[in-house]
Scaffold this motif. Structure first.
Motif, PDB file in Angstrom:
ATOM      1  N   GLU A  31      16.420 123.925  30.586  1.00  0.00           N
ATOM      2  CA  GLU A  31      16.891 124.957  31.504  1.00  0.00           C
ATOM      3  C   GLU A  31      15.860 125.246  32.583  1.00  0.00           C
ATOM      4  O   GLU A  31      14.655 125.124  32.360  1.00  0.00           O
ATOM      5  CB  GLU A  31      17.185 126.246  30.726  1.00  0.00           C
ATOM      6  CG  GLU A  31      18.308 126.130  29.705  1.00  0.00           C
ATOM      7  CD  GLU A  31      19.662 125.951  30.337  1.00  0.00           C
ATOM      8  OE1 GLU A  31      19.833 126.330  31.512  1.00  0.00           O
ATOM      9  OE2 GLU A  31      20.575 125.432  29.656  1.00  0.00           O
ATOM     10  N   ALA A  32      16.339 125.630  33.745  1.00  0.00           N
ATOM     11  CA  ALA A  32      15.449 125.998  34.853  1.00  0.00           C
ATOM     12  C   ALA A  32      14.518 127.127  34.422  1.00  0.00           C
ATOM     13  O   ALA A  32      14.941 128.096  33.806  1.00  0.00           O
ATOM     14  CB  ALA A  32      16.276 126.433  36.059  1.00  0.00           C
ATOM     15  N   GLY A  33      13.234 126.963  34.730  1.00  0.00           N
ATOM     16  CA  GLY A  33      12.257 127.989  34.400  1.00  0.00           C
ATOM     17  C   GLY A  33      11.784 127.981  32.963  1.00  0.00           C
ATOM     18  O   GLY A  33      10.937 128.789  32.586  1.00  0.00           O
ATOM     19  N   SER A  34      12.316 127.061  32.156  1.00  0.00           N
ATOM     20  CA  SER A  34      11.924 126.991  30.748  1.00  0.00           C
ATOM     21  C   SER A  34      10.866 125.924  30.553  1.00  0.00           C
ATOM     22  O   SER A  34      10.688 125.051  31.410  1.00  0.00           O
ATOM     23  CB  SER A  34      13.147 126.671  29.879  1.00  0.00           C
ATOM     24  OG  SER A  34      13.560 125.332  30.101  1.00  0.00           O
ATOM     25  N   PRO A  35      10.160 125.938  29.420  1.00  0.00           N
ATOM     26  CA  PRO A  35       9.192 124.871  29.142  1.00  0.00           C
ATOM     27  C   PRO A  35       9.913 123.530  29.015  1.00  0.00           C
ATOM     28  O   PRO A  35      11.101 123.474  28.694  1.00  0.00           O
ATOM     29  CB  PRO A  35       8.582 125.296  27.802  1.00  0.00           C
ATOM     30  CG  PRO A  35       8.839 126.757  27.707  1.00  0.00           C
ATOM     31  CD  PRO A  35      10.140 126.993  28.397  1.00  0.00           C
ATOM     32  N   PRO A  36       9.218 122.425  29.273  1.00  0.00           N
ATOM     33  CA  PRO A  36       9.843 121.105  29.156  1.00  0.00           C
ATOM     34  C   PRO A  36      10.241 120.810  27.715  1.00  0.00           C
ATOM     35  O   PRO A  36       9.558 121.211  26.776  1.00  0.00           O
ATOM     36  CB  PRO A  36       8.753 120.146  29.646  1.00  0.00           C
ATOM     37  CG  PRO A  36       7.473 120.884  29.455  1.00  0.00           C
ATOM     38  CD  PRO A  36       7.797 122.325  29.683  1.00  0.00           C
ATOM     39  N   VAL A  37      11.369 120.127  27.548  1.00  0.00           N
ATOM     40  CA  VAL A  37      11.826 119.693  26.226  1.00  0.00           C
ATOM     41  C   VAL A  37      12.195 118.221  26.289  1.00  0.00           C
ATOM     42  O   VAL A  37      12.517 117.692  27.354  1.00  0.00           O
ATOM     43  CB  VAL A  37      13.044 120.508  25.742  1.00  0.00           C
ATOM     44  CG1 VAL A  37      12.672 121.954  25.537  1.00  0.00           C
ATOM     45  CG2 VAL A  37      14.208 120.377  26.714  1.00  0.00           C
ATOM     46  N   LYS A  38      12.142 117.565  25.132  1.00  0.00           N
ATOM     47  CA  LYS A  38      12.510 116.157  25.103  1.00  0.00           C
ATOM     48  C   LYS A  38      13.992 116.005  24.824  1.00  0.00           C
ATOM     49  O   LYS A  38      14.646 116.913  24.299  1.00  0.00           O
ATOM     50  CB  LYS A  38      11.700 115.419  24.043  1.00  0.00           C
ATOM     51  CG  LYS A  38      12.086 115.697  22.595  1.00  0.00           C
ATOM     52  CD  LYS A  38      11.250 114.867  21.643  1.00  0.00           C
ATOM     53  CE  LYS A  38      11.691 115.052  20.200  1.00  0.00           C
ATOM     54  NZ  LYS A  38      13.030 114.493  19.947  1.00  0.00           N
ATOM     55  N   VAL A  39      14.536 114.849  25.146  1.00  0.00           N
ATOM     56  CA  VAL A  39      15.898 114.522  24.770  1.00  0.00           C
ATOM     57  C   VAL A  39      15.966 114.384  23.252  1.00  0.00           C
ATOM     58  O   VAL A  39      15.020 113.914  22.616  1.00  0.00           O
ATOM     59  CB  VAL A  39      16.326 113.201  25.445  1.00  0.00           C
ATOM     60  CG1 VAL A  39      17.699 112.745  24.973  1.00  0.00           C
ATOM     61  CG2 VAL A  39      16.319 113.370  26.960  1.00  0.00           C
ATOM     62  N   GLY A  40      17.076 114.771  22.645  1.00  0.00           N
ATOM     63  CA  GLY A  40      17.188 114.800  21.194  1.00  0.00           C
ATOM     64  C   GLY A  40      17.086 113.448  20.525  1.00  0.00           C
ATOM     65  O   GLY A  40      16.629 113.344  19.383  1.00  0.00           O
ATOM     66  N   LYS A  87      14.712 119.072  39.742  1.00  0.00           N
ATOM     67  CA  LYS A  87      14.158 119.985  38.740  1.00  0.00           C
ATOM     68  C   LYS A  87      15.100 120.082  37.534  1.00  0.00           C
ATOM     69  O   LYS A  87      16.203 119.562  37.538  1.00  0.00           O
ATOM     70  CB  LYS A  87      13.951 121.370  39.353  1.00  0.00           C
ATOM     71  CG  LYS A  87      13.076 121.376  40.603  1.00  0.00           C
ATOM     72  CD  LYS A  87      11.662 120.907  40.298  1.00  0.00           C
ATOM     73  CE  LYS A  87      10.791 120.970  41.550  1.00  0.00           C
ATOM     74  NZ  LYS A  87       9.423 120.440  41.298  1.00  0.00           N
ATOM     75  N   ARG A  88      14.659 120.812  36.529  1.00  0.00           N
ATOM     76  CA  ARG A  88      15.492 121.054  35.364  1.00  0.00           C
ATOM     77  C   ARG A  88      16.672 121.950  35.724  1.00  0.00           C
ATOM     78  O   ARG A  88      16.505 122.968  36.392  1.00  0.00           O
ATOM     79  CB  ARG A  88      14.669 121.698  34.240  1.00  0.00           C
ATOM     80  CG  ARG A  88      13.664 120.736  33.610  1.00  0.00           C
ATOM     81  CD  ARG A  88      13.030 121.339  32.362  1.00  0.00           C
ATOM     82  NE  ARG A  88      12.073 122.384  32.675  1.00  0.00           N
ATOM     83  CZ  ARG A  88      10.814 122.160  33.043  1.00  0.00           C
ATOM     84  NH1 ARG A  88      10.366 120.909  33.159  1.00  0.00           N
ATOM     85  NH2 ARG A  88      10.005 123.157  33.291  1.00  0.00           N
ATOM     86  N   MET A  89      17.849 121.545  35.266  1.00  0.00           N
ATOM     87  CA  MET A  89      19.066 122.286  35.594  1.00  0.00           C
ATOM     88  C   MET A  89      19.931 122.541  34.362  1.00  0.00           C
ATOM     89  O   MET A  89      21.145 122.748  34.479  1.00  0.00           O
ATOM     90  CB  MET A  89      19.882 121.514  36.632  1.00  0.00           C
ATOM     91  CG  MET A  89      19.188 121.295  37.956  1.00  0.00           C
ATOM     92  SD  MET A  89      20.214 120.359  39.133  1.00  0.00           S
ATOM     93  CE  MET A  89      21.570 121.501  39.380  1.00  0.00           C
ATOM     94  N   GLY A  90      19.341 122.476  33.178  1.00  0.00           N
ATOM     95  CA  GLY A  90      20.142 122.663  31.985  1.00  0.00           C
ATOM     96  C   GLY A  90      21.156 121.546  31.842  1.00  0.00           C
ATOM     97  O   GLY A  90      20.836 120.374  31.967  1.00  0.00           O
ATOM     98  N   SER A  91      22.416 121.898  31.619  1.00  0.00           N
ATOM     99  CA  SER A  91      23.465 120.886  31.486  1.00  0.00           C
ATOM    100  C   SER A  91      24.122 120.551  32.819  1.00  0.00           C
ATOM    101  O   SER A  91      25.021 119.714  32.879  1.00  0.00           O
ATOM    102  CB  SER A  91      24.539 121.378  30.507  1.00  0.00           C
ATOM    103  OG  SER A  91      25.172 122.540  31.019  1.00  0.00           O
TER     104      SER A  91
END
Length: 401
Positions: free
Chosen positions: A161-170, A229-233
Motif C-alpha cells: 500500500e502507498a505509504g506503507s513499508p515495503p513487502v514481498k510478493v507472497g 510507486k506502491r499502489m496496493g492492488s
C-alpha cells in the motif's frame, strides 16, 4: 495419417542431470520431468537439498517445500569434492542431454566440472547455469535469494500500500520465474541441437528474470524518468482495476477498457457513474482515480462479496473474490482441470500434489514418480554405470555416496 502417441511425455528419452538445490534449479528440472524427461537429482550425502530442512510443515518427516519441487525425479547422493564423485559425474554427463546447476559462480570450474570441461566429454550437452546476478559482471559473485532480488530488482518498490513499508510478493516469484526461463532456455538449446548436433551453454539469473518482468513499468520509466510507486492492488494505467472493500471482505473488479466499463456500470446499477463524462474513457478515469474509487467504494461496502461477484459473473465482467490458497484448491474448476493429482510415496503413502499446468493433447505431461528419498536411487544409478556391489559399498565407506 499422423501417428498419435498418447500418454507419452514430449521429453521422453531426454536425460537431465540436476546439480541444483533450493528452488529455481529444482523447479526448472521438475518442469522438464513433468513432461517425460528422466531427471536424476544429485544431492550431498547425509544432508541433501537444503529444502529438506525447510520445516514445518512436513508430512511423515518429509518437508512439504522439498516435496513440491522434486517429483518425477530419481535421486542419488554424491560428494562432488572427491575424485571418485567427480568421475561419477563425468560418466553421467557422457550420457546426459541436459545439466542444470546453481552453484556459486566458479564452483563447477574449481571442481573441474565447468562447461568447457564437460563439453569435451559430451559435445551435445546443454549446460544450464542458474545464478543470482549472472555469471559475468561486477556482481557475479554476490549471494542472492528470492527476497534479496525482490528488493534489488524493484519488485518491492511497487508492492504494498502507498505509504506503507515495503513487502514481498507472497510467492517466491523471482526464483520461480528463473526456473521457468531456465527450462525455456534448455528447450531452445535442444531445438538448436536438433539442427546442429551441438549443445551449448545456457544462463538464467534471478536478476535478469525479475527485471524482464518489469515490462510496461520499465518502459514507462525509460520514457518518462518517473519511477512508479506502491499502489496496493490498484493499477497505474487502468481504472478501476483493483480490490474493493465489501460488507464481508473484498472483491476484485478489473475493467481494462471502456466497453467493459459500461457493462460493469450496467451490471452493478451504477448509472450515475456511467453517465458522468469524467469517467467515460480510461484516461480520464485514471485522472480522476481518487474520486471514482471513492464512489465505487461507497457502493461496494453496501454489498457482500458474493452479491457483487454474482452480478459481475452474470454480465461477463471480470472480477471475483480474493481466495486463500485452501479455498483455491477446493474450487471445482481446479478438480476439473486436474490441478490436484495423487502419487504413491515410499513412506507417506498417497501424496497429493499440484497437477500439470501445460496441457498437451497428444503428449501430455504427468506426475509419475514421488519426490525421492535422500539417496533413494544411488545404487540403481551406479549399477547402471557399471559399478559392482562391492564398488558401491567401498564408495559409501569412503563418503563418496
Amino acid at each position: 495419417m499422423r501417428e498419435v502417441f498418447l500418454m507419452v511425455g514430449p521429453l521422453q528419452g531426454i536425460k537431465v542431470l540436476e546439480l541444483s538445490r533450493t528452488l529455481a534449479g529444482p523447479f526448472a528440472s521438475m518442469l522438464l520431468a513433468d513432461m517425460g524427461a528422466d531427471v536424476l537429482k544429485v544431492e550431498q550425502p547425509g544432508i541433501g537439498d537444503e529444502t529438506r530442512g525447510y520445516t514445518p510443515p512436513e508430512i511423515a518427516g518429509e518437508s512439504t517445500y522439498y516435496l513440491s519441487l522434486n517429483r518425477n525425479k530419481r535421486g542419488m547422493t554424491l560428494n562432488l569434492k572427491t575424485d571418485a564423485g567427480k568421475e561419477i559425474v563425468r560418466r553421467l554427463v557422457a550420457e546426459s542431454d541436459i545439466l542444470i546447476e546453481n552453484f556459486r559462480n566458479g564452483t563447477m570450474e574449481k571442481l573441474g566440472l565447468g562447461y568447457n570441461e564437460l563439453k569435451e566429454i559430451n559435445p551435445r550437452l546443454v549446460y544450464c547455469a542458474v545464478s543470482g546476478f549472472g555469471r559475468t559482471g561486477l556482481m557475479k559473485d554476490e549471494p542472492a535469494y528470492d527476497l534479496v532480488l525482490q528488493g534489488f530488482g524493484g519488485l518491492m518498490s511497487v508492492t504494498g500500500e502507498a505509504g506503507s513499508p515495503p513487502v514481498k510478493v507472497g510467492y517466491s516469484i523471482v526464483d520461480l520465474t528463473t526456473g521457468l526461463y531456465a527450462s525455456l532456455g534448455v528447450m531452445m538449446a535442444l531445438w538448436v541441437r536438433e539442427k546442429t548436433g551441438k549443445g551449448q551453454y545456457v544462463e538464467a539469473s534471478l536478476l535478469e528474470s525479475i527485471v524482464s518482468l518489469q515490462t510496461y513499468l520499465a518502459q514507462g520509466v525509460m520514457a518518462t524518468g518517473i519511477a512508479p510507486k506502491r499502489m496496493g492492488s490498484a493499477h497505474p494505467n487502468i481504472v478501476p482495476y483493483q480490490a474493493f472493500e465489501t460488507k464481508d471482505g473484498y472483491v476484485i473488479i478489473a475493467i481494462p477498457n471502456d466497453w467493459l466499463w459500461k457493462k460493469m456500470c450496467d451490471a452493478l446499477g451504477l448509472n450515475e457513474l456511467k453517465d458522468n463524462p469524467k469517467f467515460s474513457v480510461n484516461a480520464d478515469r485514471v485522472k480522476y482515480r481518487t474520486e471514482l474509487i471513492g464512489l465505487m467504494t461507497v457502493y461496494s461496502k453496501s454489498k457482500t462479496t458474493k452479491e457483487i461477484t454474482d452480478k459481475l459473473r452474470a454480465a461477463g465482467v471480470p472480477g471475483g473474490p480474493i481466495n486463500d490458497i485452501s479455498q483455491v484448491l477446493a474450487e471445482p474448476q481446479i478438480k476439473e482441470r486436474e490441478m490436484i493429482v495423487e502419487v504413491e510415496h515410499p513412506t507417506i503413502g498417497m501424496l497429493k500434489m499440484l497437477g500439470i499446468p501445460i496441457k498437451l493433447s497428444e503428449t501430455p505431461g504427468s506426475v509419475r514418480i514421488a519426490p525421492p528419498l535422500l539417496g533413494q536411487h544411488t545404487s540403481e544409478v551406479l549399477d547402471h554405470l557399471g559399478y559392482s556391489a562391492e564398488d558401491i559399498v567401498h564408495l559409501k565407506e569412503k563418503g563418496v555416496i
